[in-house]
Design an enzyme around this catalytic site. Structure first.
Site, PDB file in Angstrom:
ATOM      1  CE  LYS A 149      -4.670   0.711   0.530  1.00  0.00           C
ATOM      2  NZ  LYS A 149      -5.644   0.052   0.178  1.00  0.00           N
ATOM      3  CB  VAL A 186     -20.857  -2.347  -3.405  1.00  0.00           C
ATOM      4  CG1 VAL A 186     -20.880  -3.705  -3.278  1.00  0.00           C
ATOM      5  CG2 VAL A 186     -19.466  -1.861  -3.765  1.00  0.00           C
TER       6      VAL A 186
HETATM    7  P1  NAD Z   1     -20.047   4.383  -2.119  1.00  0.00           P
HETATM    8  O1  NAD Z   1     -19.393   5.661  -1.446  1.00  0.00           O
HETATM    9  O2  NAD Z   1     -20.547   4.324  -3.661  1.00  0.00           O
HETATM   10  O3  NAD Z   1     -21.435   3.891  -1.261  1.00  0.00           O
HETATM   11  C1  NAD Z   1     -21.630   4.142  -0.163  1.00  0.00           C
HETATM   12  C2  NAD Z   1     -22.792   4.503   0.382  1.00  0.00           C
HETATM   13  O4  NAD Z   1     -23.229   4.622   1.661  1.00  0.00           O
HETATM   14  C3  NAD Z   1     -23.085   6.180  -0.176  1.00  0.00           C
HETATM   15  O5  NAD Z   1     -24.130   6.340  -0.903  1.00  0.00           O
HETATM   16  C4  NAD Z   1     -23.187   6.905   1.280  1.00  0.00           C
HETATM   17  O6  NAD Z   1     -24.099   7.983   0.844  1.00  0.00           O
HETATM   18  C5  NAD Z   1     -23.727   5.852   2.102  1.00  0.00           C
HETATM   19  N1  NAD Z   1     -23.601   5.966   3.578  1.00  0.00           N
HETATM   20  C6  NAD Z   1     -22.667   6.537   4.170  1.00  0.00           C
HETATM   21  N2  NAD Z   1     -22.479   6.504   5.291  1.00  0.00           N
HETATM   22  C7  NAD Z   1     -24.059   6.166   5.709  1.00  0.00           C
HETATM   23  C8  NAD Z   1     -24.645   5.782   6.799  1.00  0.00           C
HETATM   24  N3  NAD Z   1     -24.219   6.172   8.126  1.00  0.00           N
HETATM   25  N4  NAD Z   1     -25.957   5.204   6.646  1.00  0.00           N
HETATM   26  C9  NAD Z   1     -26.414   4.932   5.345  1.00  0.00           C
HETATM   27  N5  NAD Z   1     -25.647   5.002   4.264  1.00  0.00           N
HETATM   28  C10 NAD Z   1     -24.573   5.622   4.302  1.00  0.00           C
HETATM   29  O7  NAD Z   1     -19.262   3.409  -1.787  1.00  0.00           O
HETATM   30  P2  NAD Z   1     -19.067   1.780  -2.335  1.00  0.00           P
HETATM   31  O8  NAD Z   1     -18.085   1.679  -3.546  1.00  0.00           O
HETATM   32  O9  NAD Z   1     -20.483   1.202  -2.812  1.00  0.00           O
HETATM   33  O10 NAD Z   1     -18.373   1.230  -1.273  1.00  0.00           O
HETATM   34  C11 NAD Z   1     -19.158   0.410  -0.042  1.00  0.00           C
HETATM   35  C12 NAD Z   1     -18.179   0.065   0.979  1.00  0.00           C
HETATM   36  O11 NAD Z   1     -17.570  -1.269   0.382  1.00  0.00           O
HETATM   37  C13 NAD Z   1     -17.069   0.852   1.362  1.00  0.00           C
HETATM   38  O12 NAD Z   1     -16.638   0.530   2.481  1.00  0.00           O
HETATM   39  C14 NAD Z   1     -15.964   0.430   0.350  1.00  0.00           C
HETATM   40  O13 NAD Z   1     -14.683   0.477   0.951  1.00  0.00           O
HETATM   41  C15 NAD Z   1     -16.336  -1.054   0.313  1.00  0.00           C
HETATM   42  N6  NAD Z   1     -15.549  -1.655  -0.810  1.00  0.00           N
HETATM   43  C16 NAD Z   1     -15.963  -1.394  -2.077  1.00  0.00           C
HETATM   44  C17 NAD Z   1     -15.490  -1.963  -3.184  1.00  0.00           C
HETATM   45  C18 NAD Z   1     -15.977  -1.648  -4.507  1.00  0.00           C
HETATM   46  O14 NAD Z   1     -15.739  -2.537  -5.578  1.00  0.00           O
HETATM   47  N7  NAD Z   1     -16.458  -0.338  -4.575  1.00  0.00           N
HETATM   48  C19 NAD Z   1     -14.824  -3.228  -3.069  1.00  0.00           C
HETATM   49  C20 NAD Z   1     -14.296  -3.563  -1.747  1.00  0.00           C
HETATM   50  C21 NAD Z   1     -14.907  -2.847  -0.594  1.00  0.00           C
END
Ligand code: NAD
Length: 369
Positions: free
Chosen positions: A80, A184
């Site tokens: 990282k 996601v």
């Molecule tokens: P994203 O930012 O698109 O979606 C997260 C959503 O959560 C946002 O729409 C936000 O408004 C909402 N949110 C934040 N705080 C909240 C709360 N307290 N209550 C309700 N909603 C809330 O992110 P993402 O890419 O969908 O990723 C989601 C999680 O999965 C993150 O923790 C990310 O690190 C993890 N992740 C994502 C991927 C990927 O492929 N995108 C891969 C591995 C891990």
């Protein structure tokens, strides 16, 4: 912080400090373990308050990546990088190109990708200086948005959880509460609605909730109430640290499983879930679809192959649950043991010297015993 004793204690191999004053670059690349292959992990850009804070973050995150890759069955080590700076103010072409040149000096021992504070445009600048970068856009033969693959992997993991705790061989009729309907979360709703799952969901952004309601019939709940919903599975898909002292007594589910990173505020919360009989799918095992997606990019990207490889998450979680049952430990510890066992087993295989193979970093090692 005494760096070398810290590295010895936690198994890190290498730390590289990168400075280019003209470009305003101050970065640290941490490589944890390359037994399984080149160290892959994103570059985070963050306004760290001190060098020690940045260094600790890089070291901690690199180790996490080694475990994630090992548990996913990938031939990757863990690495990282962190760039010290404010992603809203301090980004420039020169900064990322200067950083890309440092990545290149490592000759492929470290492969970078997007992370918090960096995006696909930054990766394209890095790509101008090194080919050791993944997660670039589809238009540049990259893998594009990993979210559908991550969600597909989470579905495989949810199947394993349903078998283990709900004694069901499919998700039809299961109820689930999803916290976060972003990238996601959106695809999770899509895939789960096709499987006949009853979905509750919430998001701080009302547009995301409304879209999920209209497209997939998600029953929208207020964000502050999602943890209290009585369901089979609680699915964290927003931020980390959601399993903590405050939430522990509120969960009304049998399983916690979702894509969010770092769901346990502290390890002891994993122990407490086990004690309460709530099955926890370790986050880095169930959300490995995103990493699998960029791994496939290294071989020449093919989405179908990424989706097929992601099915392995079902088996990886089954193994974690078996270790946890067999050793009477929490699943969060069982996942670490599974990853450590694989690294140790491959290290053992690599004891055998193969002529001509030693030019591949991390692939083979000279026998040491
Ligand atoms: P994203 O930012 O698109 O979606 C997260 C959503 O959560 C946002 O729409 C936000 O408004 C909402 N949110 C934040 N705080 C909240 C709360 N307290 N209550 C309700 N909603 C809330 O992110 P993402 O890419 O969908 O990723 C989601 C999680 O999965 C993150 O923790 C990310 O690190 C993890 N992740 C994502 C991927 C990927 O492929 N995108 C891969 C591995 C891990």
């Amino acid at each position: 912080m005494e760096l070398i004793p810290y590295m010895e204690k936690h198994g890190h191999e290498q730390v590289v400090f990168c400075v280019n004053e003209d470009a305003g670059l101050r970065a640290i690349i941490a490589i944890h373990d390359t037994t399984l292959g080149p160290a892959l992990g994103g570059t985070r850009m963050w306004p760290y308050q001190s060098e020690e804070e940045a260094l600790r973050d890089a070291l901690r995150l690199a180790r996490g990546m080694a475990y994630k890759a090992a548990a996913a069955g990938l031939n990757l080590g863990g690495g990282k990088a962190v760039i010290v700076g404010d992603p809203k103010k301090d980004k420039s072409e020169a900064l990322f190109r200067a950083y890309g040149r440092f990545v290149d000096t490592l000759g492929g021992r470290y492969i970078t990708a997007e992370d918090v504070g960096t995006d696909v445009n930054d990766m394209e600048y890095i790509r101008m200086e090194t080919r050791h970068v993944v997660g670039i856009s589809k238009t540049m033969q990259g893998s594009g948005d990993p979210s559908p693959v991550t969600a597909h992997g989470v579905i495989q993991g949810l199947r394993a959880c349903a078998e283990e705790r709900l004694h069901r061989d499919n998700l039809n009729g299961v109820s689930i509460a999803i916290q976060g309907l972003g990238k996601v979360g959106y695809y999770l709703c899509k895939f789960l609605s096709e499987e006949g799952v009853r979905i509750f969901g919430c998001d701080l952004d009302a547009e995301n909730s409304e879209r999920a309601r209209q497209e997939f019939g998600v029953e929208v709940v207020a964000p502050e109430a999602i943890i209290d919903v009585q369901v089979d599975i609680f699915c964290p898909a927003a931020l980390g640290g959601i399993v903590n002292d405050e939430t522990m007594d509120r969960f009304r589910c049998q399983v916690i499983a979702g894509p969010a990173n770092n769901q346990l505020a502290e390890d002891r919360h994993g122990d407490e879930l086990a004690r309460r009989g709530i099955l926890y799918a370790p986050d880095y095992v169930i959300n490995a679809g995103g990493l699998i997606n960029v791994y496939v990019e290294l071989e020449g990207y093919n989405r179908e192959r990424a989706m097929v490889m992601t099915r392995g998450i079902y088996y990886n979680l089954k193994r974690v649950f078996a270790i946890a049952r067999g050793q009477a430990i929490g699943t969060h510890i069982a996942a670490d043991r599974m990853a450590e066992e694989r690294i140790a087993a491959v290290r053992n295989v690599h004891k055998t010297y193969v002529p001509g193979m030693d030019r591949y970093p991390g692939r083979t090692r000279m026998p040491t015993r």
